[in-house]
Design a protein around this motif. Structure first.
Motif, short mmCIF file in Angstrom:
data_model
loop_
_atom_site.label_atom_id
_atom_site.label_comp_id
_atom_site.label_asym_id
_atom_site.label_seq_id
_atom_site.Cartn_x
_atom_site.Cartn_y
_atom_site.Cartn_z
N LYS A 179 73.34 36.35 32.22
CA LYS A 179 74.39 35.51 32.30
C LYS A 179 74.31 34.88 33.88
O LYS A 179 74.20 35.48 34.84
N ILE A 180 74.60 33.51 33.70
CA ILE A 180 74.90 32.67 35.12
C ILE A 180 76.20 32.13 35.02
O ILE A 180 76.59 31.54 34.09
N GLY A 181 76.97 32.29 36.17
CA GLY A 181 78.21 31.69 36.71
C GLY A 181 78.05 30.64 37.53
O GLY A 181 77.47 30.99 38.79
N ASN A 182 78.76 29.62 37.59
CA ASN A 182 78.70 28.53 38.64
C ASN A 182 80.12 27.92 39.13
O ASN A 182 80.95 28.17 38.23
N SER A 183 80.33 27.77 40.37
CA SER A 183 81.52 27.46 40.73
C SER A 183 81.30 26.28 41.74
O SER A 183 80.45 26.48 42.81
N GLU A 216 85.17 32.87 40.66
CA GLU A 216 85.33 31.91 39.97
C GLU A 216 83.86 32.05 39.26
O GLU A 216 83.85 31.90 38.10
N ALA A 217 82.77 32.19 40.07
CA ALA A 217 81.46 32.18 39.57
C ALA A 217 81.34 33.33 38.63
O ALA A 217 80.57 33.15 37.65
N VAL A 218 81.62 34.56 38.85
CA VAL A 218 81.57 35.65 37.88
C VAL A 218 82.29 35.37 36.78
O VAL A 218 81.83 35.63 35.71
N GLN A 219 83.52 34.88 36.92
CA GLN A 219 84.29 34.67 35.63
C GLN A 219 83.75 33.54 34.66
O GLN A 219 84.06 33.70 33.54
N ASN A 220 82.94 32.60 35.39
CA ASN A 220 82.07 31.52 34.48
C ASN A 220 80.82 32.07 33.82
O ASN A 220 80.28 31.16 33.35
N ALA A 221 80.51 33.12 34.11
CA ALA A 221 79.18 33.75 33.65
C ALA A 221 78.88 33.44 32.06
O ALA A 221 79.84 33.85 31.46
N ARG A 222 78.14 32.76 31.87
CA ARG A 222 77.62 32.33 30.67
C ARG A 222 75.91 32.39 30.33
O ARG A 222 75.37 32.12 31.25
N VAL A 223 75.60 31.95 29.12
CA VAL A 223 74.02 31.92 28.90
C VAL A 223 73.96 30.26 29.02
O VAL A 223 72.51 29.97 29.40
N ASP A 224 74.58 29.28 28.90
CA ASP A 224 74.21 27.90 29.05
C ASP A 224 74.95 27.43 30.31
O ASP A 224 76.21 27.66 30.55
N PHE A 225 74.27 26.69 31.15
CA PHE A 225 74.74 26.03 32.23
C PHE A 225 73.66 24.81 32.69
O PHE A 225 72.65 24.73 32.28
N PRO A 226 74.42 23.82 33.43
CA PRO A 226 73.82 22.50 33.85
C PRO A 226 72.98 22.75 35.08
O PRO A 226 73.14 23.82 35.66
N LEU A 227 72.11 22.01 35.37
CA LEU A 227 71.15 22.04 36.40
C LEU A 227 71.42 20.75 37.27
O LEU A 227 72.36 19.74 36.78
N GLY A 228 70.88 20.91 38.55
CA GLY A 228 71.30 19.73 39.27
C GLY A 228 72.26 20.19 40.38
O GLY A 228 72.35 21.14 41.08
#
Length: 328
Positions: free
Chosen positions: A17-21, A135-147
């Motif tokens: 999973k990937i999380g971004n913030s 926040e990045a860890v809390q946001n971890a999911r399989v779908d995420f945007p690029l750019g």
């Protein structure tokens, strides 16, 4: 026969999973690669100006066998604090090994330099990176945007807006490989004088515009652009596979994956970049066949995913802070 996974993201690898913030005011961000279970990992550092944390623990001769997350961050040395935030968030989830009743997550990390962009860095004694790591860890999911997202939010690629890119490949035997890359190099991702990516030959399903082969009417200029952002750089990322690996095998894949940088960025691995690639295994599938051949195949797939991720990062990035996006 191999092709991109359903998402064409690193999360096509089972167990990732990937999380971004992001901090929009500071124009920076953090990306957390969070395996569902502790994962075997290694790292290879090629750039001349790296910023890393807990990378020595990944050496094959060291005690640590598995990691709980990998953090990629903007902010240069300040961004190393993002791993502290990720560690806190993972411990709250019960992750990490137990030592006298205390959870100790293992979170290697690497940073890129985005301090010179147009964002407000007047953060006093409290840079935002610890909270961004949480926040990045809390946001971890399989779908995420690029750019313009995560560790790529404030990045630049030569004279263009950089960003976060990802890609995947799956073969007929069920080998899954993916990459996620925060793209912020001193070099260019485009062939000089064209709109074509250096990685054009590896493109899948028009994932970065489908421009095809460049039509070069003259020799390609070989000089480093005079207006490159020397000292404000670094491209960092993670490759992952579902195949069970040892730490030594993961290290070989990280080494091979750097070829993806060389296929997509020119120049690369300069004294001004801190280029680093982590490799990890979610251990969902055992190797079948001659083991060295399988490792070589995974490494080749990883290098292709890295090159494609670099191009996808820039292709999807939007203009920000006076740095033009590819499509602007």
């Amino acid at each position: 026969m191999m092709k991109p996974g359903a998402r064409n993201l690193i999360t096509d690898v089972d167990g990732i999973k990937i999380g971004n913030s992001e901090d929009l005011g500071a124009m920076t961000g953090v990306t957390a690669v969070v395996p569902e279970a502790p994962a075997v990992a290694a790292v290879d550092v090629r750039g001349g100006g790296p910023g890393t944390r807990e990378t020595e623990a990944l050496s094959p001769e060291c005690l640590v066998e598995r990691i709980d997350a990998i953090v990629l961050s903007g902010g240069s040395v300040y961004g190393l604090e993002a791993a502290s935030g990720a560690t806190i968030a993972l411990a709250r989830q019960g992750r990490g090994f137990e030592a006298r009743g205390i959870r100790v997550p293992i979170v290697p990390s690497a940073i890129l330099f985005d301090l010179a962009n147009a964002g407000n860095k007047d953060w006093g004694d409290m840079p935002p990176y610890r909270q961004l790591g949480i926040e990045a860890v809390q946001n971890a999911r399989v779908d995420f945007p690029l750019g313009n997202t995560g560790a790529g939010y404030g990045a630049a690629a030569g004279k263009l807006k950089g960003g976060l890119g990802s890609a995947s490949l799956i073969d007929a035997d069920g080998i899954q490989v993916g990459a996620v890359i925060a793209v912020n190099p001193v070099g260019s991702v485009l062939i000089p004088g064209t709109r074509h990516f250096w990685a054009w030959a590896l493109e899948q399903q028009d994932e970065f515009g489908g421009f095809g082969a460049p039509d070069l009417a003259a020799d390609i200029p070989l000089d480093l652009p005079a207006d490159s952002r020397l000292g404000e750089n670094t491209t960092i990322g993670v490759v992952a596979t579902n195949i069970t690996l040892t730490k030594s095998e993961a290290k070989r894949i990280a080494i091979m994956a750097h070829d993806g940088f060389a296929r997509a960025i020119r120049p690369v691995h300069t004294p001004f970049d801190g280029d680093s690639i982590f490799a990890l295994s979610t251990e969902r599938k055992e190797v079948t066949g001659l083991r060295p051949q399988v490792i070589a195949k995974i490494g080749a797939m990883a290098a292709d995913c890295v090159a494609r991720s670099v191009a996808r990062a820039v292709y999807n990035a939007k203009s920000l802070g006076g740095v033009p996006g590819f499509m602007s």
